[in-house]
Design an enzyme around this catalytic site. Structure first.
Site, PDB file in Angstrom:
ATOM      1  N   TYR A   1      19.851 -11.112  11.147  1.00  0.00           N
ATOM      2  CA  TYR A   1      20.625 -10.792  12.876  1.00  0.00           C
ATOM      3  C   TYR A   1      19.654  -9.703  12.979  1.00  0.00           C
ATOM      4  O   TYR A   1      20.012  -8.876  14.239  1.00  0.00           O
ATOM      5  CB  TYR A   1      21.974  -9.861  12.577  1.00  0.00           C
ATOM      6  CG  TYR A   1      22.844 -11.056  11.744  1.00  0.00           C
ATOM      7  CD1 TYR A   1      23.311 -12.842  12.342  1.00  0.00           C
ATOM      8  CD2 TYR A   1      24.177 -11.183  11.026  1.00  0.00           C
ATOM      9  CE1 TYR A   1      23.838 -13.426  11.917  1.00  0.00           C
ATOM     10  CE2 TYR A   1      24.738 -11.520   9.948  1.00  0.00           C
ATOM     11  CZ  TYR A   1      24.578 -12.703  10.976  1.00  0.00           C
ATOM     12  OH  TYR A   1      25.834 -13.305  10.002  1.00  0.00           O
TER      13      TYR A   1
ATOM     14  N   LYS B   1      32.797 -12.160  -1.558  1.00  0.00           N
ATOM     15  CA  LYS B   1      32.585 -10.519  -1.958  1.00  0.00           C
ATOM     16  C   LYS B   1      33.135 -10.042  -3.011  1.00  0.00           C
ATOM     17  O   LYS B   1      32.095  -9.751  -3.525  1.00  0.00           O
ATOM     18  CB  LYS B   1      33.009 -10.306  -0.402  1.00  0.00           C
ATOM     19  CG  LYS B   1      32.657 -11.367   0.678  1.00  0.00           C
ATOM     20  CD  LYS B   1      33.047 -10.749   2.372  1.00  0.00           C
ATOM     21  CE  LYS B   1      32.634 -10.852   3.468  1.00  0.00           C
ATOM     22  NZ  LYS B   1      30.970 -10.601   3.264  1.00  0.00           N
TER      23      LYS B   1
ATOM     24  N   TYR C   1      35.567 -16.621  12.420  1.00  0.00           N
ATOM     25  CA  TYR C   1      34.295 -16.146  11.540  1.00  0.00           C
ATOM     26  C   TYR C   1      34.968 -17.179   9.832  1.00  0.00           C
ATOM     27  O   TYR C   1      35.412 -16.497   9.163  1.00  0.00           O
ATOM     28  CB  TYR C   1      33.505 -14.485  11.946  1.00  0.00           C
ATOM     29  CG  TYR C   1      32.506 -15.122  10.666  1.00  0.00           C
ATOM     30  CD1 TYR C   1      31.606 -15.523  11.281  1.00  0.00           C
ATOM     31  CD2 TYR C   1      32.720 -14.597   9.338  1.00  0.00           C
ATOM     32  CE1 TYR C   1      29.838 -15.787  10.742  1.00  0.00           C
ATOM     33  CE2 TYR C   1      30.765 -14.825   8.107  1.00  0.00           C
ATOM     34  CZ  TYR C   1      29.731 -14.921   9.234  1.00  0.00           C
ATOM     35  OH  TYR C   1      28.582 -14.787   8.749  1.00  0.00           O
TER      36      TYR C   1
END
Length: 427
Positions: A14, A271, A141
């Site tokens: 990003y 994660k 998301y």
């Protein structure tokens, strides 16, 4: 450390190659601290994007990684199996909802979501039905790969520029009733309406249970999730729970679905699965879904990543899940939540603040104007913490081992940033 090479040639997430953001060089990580090159140790408030729940350089995880590397670092999973994969899958089945019996190991959270969507599509294909659509929530998301992006809000997310290239799915209004607020039955009206209208085309509902993460750090009421499960049951639609960010204790429950006392048909985890050591994810489903998929035309599930079931990742994941099974995370997360409940409301009256909210080891300060990333990042580092905001959201997901002084330092650094106009984009 050649930071000039990094700035000229390495494309960080990003960020722009034209005006790259400053990157802070980390040389070591231990406990809750990141050691900067030629600089101080700073308190990590992000758990390396929510994954390093046990902290860094953990002796148990180090041992698991080292011992496995001396036996076998990787082997293909096609036609071969190994003990680390068996161990991690056994532990997952002990911890996850009891209806989930089949596990597909994946490389990352986005891939786990891709796998879940393919499972749902192949399930209906095997039943002789064409159900090409997914029903999901605005402000959600689910990852950066194409299928995952297609179920991420096309208008209110970082992926809006891909609109028109991605498959178009059905988006219902995201919940507006907060986790701690009184439930209002009308909150599920739009979702219910879209389900009634489109259910014959819907392969599955996919959502992030209780916490909408990178789409806005929204914490919603458990009854909404309970109603979604009821509607899926009523219309015979599969329910996919994306627990990649929320799984393994982050919300105060082992899995966020437990807040609503529901079980999904398919669940994605990632994660924190390896405690932040290596990339590994998994998609779990019921035997009914798995057997239906494999009873179809293809005779199997059509997916197979090269690094599926990587032994190193599986070994460290097993050790991480053993730490989870010990149960210390429950008190650790409860302590963090208690501190957030005490400290965050003191920021709520600041003229720069729109809202503060928290749940488990998640703390969020939503501001009225977006942050100036370069300036506010330097501010946080100067104040001895690592917090990575985005847009109007300054949020914390610290390691569970964080002590009161660490949480206080994180919140204090946010408080001082709010008093600096240069930390925010001018409206």
């Amino acid at each position: 450390m050649d930071l000039e090479f990094d700035r000229k040639h390495i494309w960080h997430p990003y960020t722009s190659t034209i005006n790259p953001l400053h990157c802070y060089p980390v040389t070591e990580a231990n406990g809750v601290y990141l050691k900067l090159k030629d600089g101080p140790e700073i308190v990590d408030g992000m758990s390396s994007w929510w994954s390093a729940i046990h902290g860094y350089n953990h002796p148990t995880l180090n041992t698991a990684l080292r011992e496995q590397s001396e036996k076998m670092s990787h082997v293909m999973f096609g036609g071969i199996t190994h003990q680390p994969a068996i161990d991690v899958c056994k532990r997952l089945l002990q911890l996850t909802p009891s209806n989930l019996e089949q596990i597909f190991l994946a490389d990352s959270g986005s891939v786990a979501v891709e796998v879940s969507l393919k499972m749902a599509l192949q399930y209906w294909h095997a039943k002789g039905q064409s159900r090409p659509k997914f029903l999901t929530l605005r402000h959600g998301y689910h990852g950066d790969t194409f299928a995952a992006m297609s179920v991420t809000d096309p208008n209110n997310s970082m992926h809006s520029l891909y609109k028109g290239f991605l498959p178009e799915h059905i988006f219902a209004d995201s919940p507006s009733v907060g986790f701690w607020e009184q439930w209002d039955e009308s909150d599920v009206d739009d979702f219910s309406s879209k389900m009634a209208q489109h259910h014959s085309d819907i392969a599955a509902v996919i959502l992030e249970p209780i916490v909408q993460g990178a789409g806005g750090m929204r914490l919603y009421h458990p009854t909404f999730l309970k109603r979604v499960r009821e509607l899926c049951d009523h219309y015979g639609v599969l329910l996919i729970a994306d627990e990649i960010a929320t799984g393994f204790g982050r919300t105060g429950k082992l899995f966020a679905c437990e807040h609503a006392d529901i079980q999904p048909d398919i669940m994605c985890v990632g994660k924190a699965l390896t405690g932040g050591y290596m990339t590994l994810a998994a998609t779990l489903t019921t035997k009914h879904v798995a057997d239906t998929v494999c009873g179809g035309e293809a005779g199997c599930f059509m997916h197979g990543p090269t690094f599926m079931g990587n032994p190193l990742a599986c070994a460290v994941a097993s050790a991480s899940l053993d730490l989870i099974a010990d149960g210390h995370w429950q008190q650790q997360v409860a302590n963090i939540e208690m501190l957030f409940a005490e400290l965050l409301p003191t920021l709520g009256d600041h003229q720069q603040v729109e809202n503060v909210r928290w749940l488990g080891a998640i703390g969020v300060v939503e501001t009225k104007t977006p942050v100036n990333m370069e300036v506010i990042q330097k501010h946080f580092v100067d104040h001895g913490v690592w917090i990575r905001p985005f847009g109007k959201l300054i949020y914390m997901m610290p390691p569970y081992i964080s002590q009161p002084e660490h949480i206080q330092q994180l919140v204090s650094s946010i408080s001082s940033a709010l008093d600096k106009p240069e930390c925010f984009v001018k409206s």
